[in-house]
Design an enzyme around this catalytic site. Structure first.
Site, mmCIF file in Angstrom:
data_model
loop_
_atom_site.group_PDB
_atom_site.id
_atom_site.type_symbol
_atom_site.label_atom_id
_atom_site.label_comp_id
_atom_site.label_asym_id
_atom_site.label_seq_id
_atom_site.Cartn_x
_atom_site.Cartn_y
_atom_site.Cartn_z
ATOM 1 C CG LEU A 100 89.877 -0.573 -59.159
ATOM 2 C CD1 LEU A 100 90.443 0.142 -57.943
ATOM 3 C CD2 LEU A 100 90.541 -1.927 -59.331
ATOM 4 C CG HIS A 101 83.522 -4.309 -60.989
ATOM 5 N ND1 HIS A 101 84.552 -4.562 -61.863
ATOM 6 C CD2 HIS A 101 82.783 -5.451 -60.934
ATOM 7 C CE1 HIS A 101 84.430 -5.791 -62.331
ATOM 8 N NE2 HIS A 101 83.371 -6.356 -61.787
ATOM 9 N NE ARG A 102 86.794 -9.225 -60.523
ATOM 10 C CZ ARG A 102 85.824 -9.938 -61.085
ATOM 11 N NH1 ARG A 102 84.820 -10.364 -60.345
ATOM 12 N NH2 ARG A 102 85.848 -10.210 -62.372
ATOM 13 C CG ASP B 135 88.273 -5.033 -59.950
ATOM 14 O OD1 ASP B 135 87.609 -4.688 -60.949
ATOM 15 O OD2 ASP B 135 88.007 -4.643 -58.794
#
Length: 348
Positions: free
Chosen positions: A195-197, A269
């Site tokens: 996850l990074h958004r 994501d």
């Protein structure tokens, strides 16, 4: 990942390098060792001719640093063509510089759209494609998007996916990461998260909700989370402490895809990872409300489950009840995209 097979195809077309001479420019947008240096070493990419060392900062600061550095580079080393890949800040920034210096632009992975203008990547794609000369696409959907935007059909080339070229080339070289033995992992017996958004990781409460739901619904399977530097800062404040939850450092390409290939499911994501899971036949849950890669859902193993944590439990139940689609591999994702690109460039 997207450049490596293109460079290899240039050399394969003419080992003397006479047909296409190139300079490889590293903008320095990704400056974490595991997310940059290891890729060059493991994928056999030559050392860059120059590193602009743009580093971090805000969107505007990073874009400006790349543009200033690349303008100097292109002035010192004139080119007939600037080839950009993907949808990162570097893609847009270098395309703008090239066009303002009257240099033609080729965009690899052109035409993909999420139609979500809250995503920086979507802005990068739209701006880049609005000034591109040669459009190399990964899907027929991308072709349609470009045609609707008024791009001449003669400028669009459906070539396939260079990221998948890299995956096929390295599938036999994947490396078992240290976490495999540390967490006593077994094939198809663990969950991988990336996850990074901002919508998922910037709000601490939202990120904690997502992770709690994943861990709770994983049926006790180990949950492995290689942490993007952006996300690490937030996670350090959350104090998550679950017996089956493992936070680890960013992995190299070969180590990460070893984990993906053998996972029960990948939760992400990232658009690019959904392409890799599709080719590897691994179920994928995407924590987004839209995707610029619809073929991974329509043809592949990916499902959009949104950003509401309440959707995670039902998705896991379908997974464990063997109700997940098996998926297939999209057209021209066959490991030969880079060859097609170079064949076309040589014609010009």
């Amino acid at each position: 990942m997207k450049i490596a097979p293109i460079i290899e195809a240039i050399h394969a077309a003419d080992p003397t390098g006479e047909k296409i001479q190139y300079r490889l420019v590293h903008t320095g947008q990704h400056y974490d060792k595991k997310m940059s240096g290891d890729f060059f070493e493991q994928l056999g990419i030559p050392e860059p001719d120059v590193n602009l060392e743009a580093g971090g900062g805000t969107q505007a600061e990073q874009t400006a640093a790349i543009m200033i550095g690349f303008e100097k580079e292109l002035s010192s080393n004139p080119a007939d063509l600037v080839l950009v890949v993907g949808d990162v800040t570097s893609t847009m920034a270098c395309a703008i510089v090239a066009k303002k210096m009257n240099v033609k632009v080729a965009h690899v992975e052109a035409g993909i759209r999420s139609f979500d203008l809250t995503m920086p990547e979507e802005i990068n794609r739209m701006v880049t494609d609005s000034i591109t000369d040669y459009f190399f696409t990964t899907s027929t959907t991308a072709n349609t998007n470009l045609l609707k935007a008024g791009v001449p059909e003669k400028s669009i080339f459906f070539v396939g996916n260079t990221m998948i070229d890299t995956l096929y080339k390295n599938i036999g070289r994947l490396q078992k990461p240290a976490i495999w033995d540390e967490a006593q992992l077994v094939k198809k017996g663990y969950v991988v998260i990336t996850l990074h958004r901002p919508a998922n990781v910037d709000e601490e409460y939202k990120l904690k909700e997502l992770l709690d739901e994943i861990i709770e619904n994983a049926n006790g399977l180990p949950v492995i989370f290689p942490v993007h530097p952006r996300t690490a800062k937030v996670l350090n404040r959350l104090g998550l402490n679950h017996e089956n939850f493992f936070l680890i450092e960013p992995l190299s390409y070969l180590e990460f895809n070893y984990l993906v290939q053998n996972a029960k499911v990948v939760i992400t994501d990232s658009g690019g990872i959904t392409e890799e899971t599709t080719v590897l036949g691994v179920p994928c849950m995407t924590l987004r409300d839209n995707t610029e890669r619809p073929e991974t859902c329509e043809i592949g193993t990916n499902r959009l489950i949104g950003t509401n944590p309440e959707n995670i439990g039902p998705a896991f139940r379908q997974l464990f009840n063997a109700e997940w689609q098996k998926g297939a591999i999209p057209e021209k994702w066959d490991g030969k995209a880079a060859e097609r690109i170079i064949d076309i460039l040589l014609r010009f």
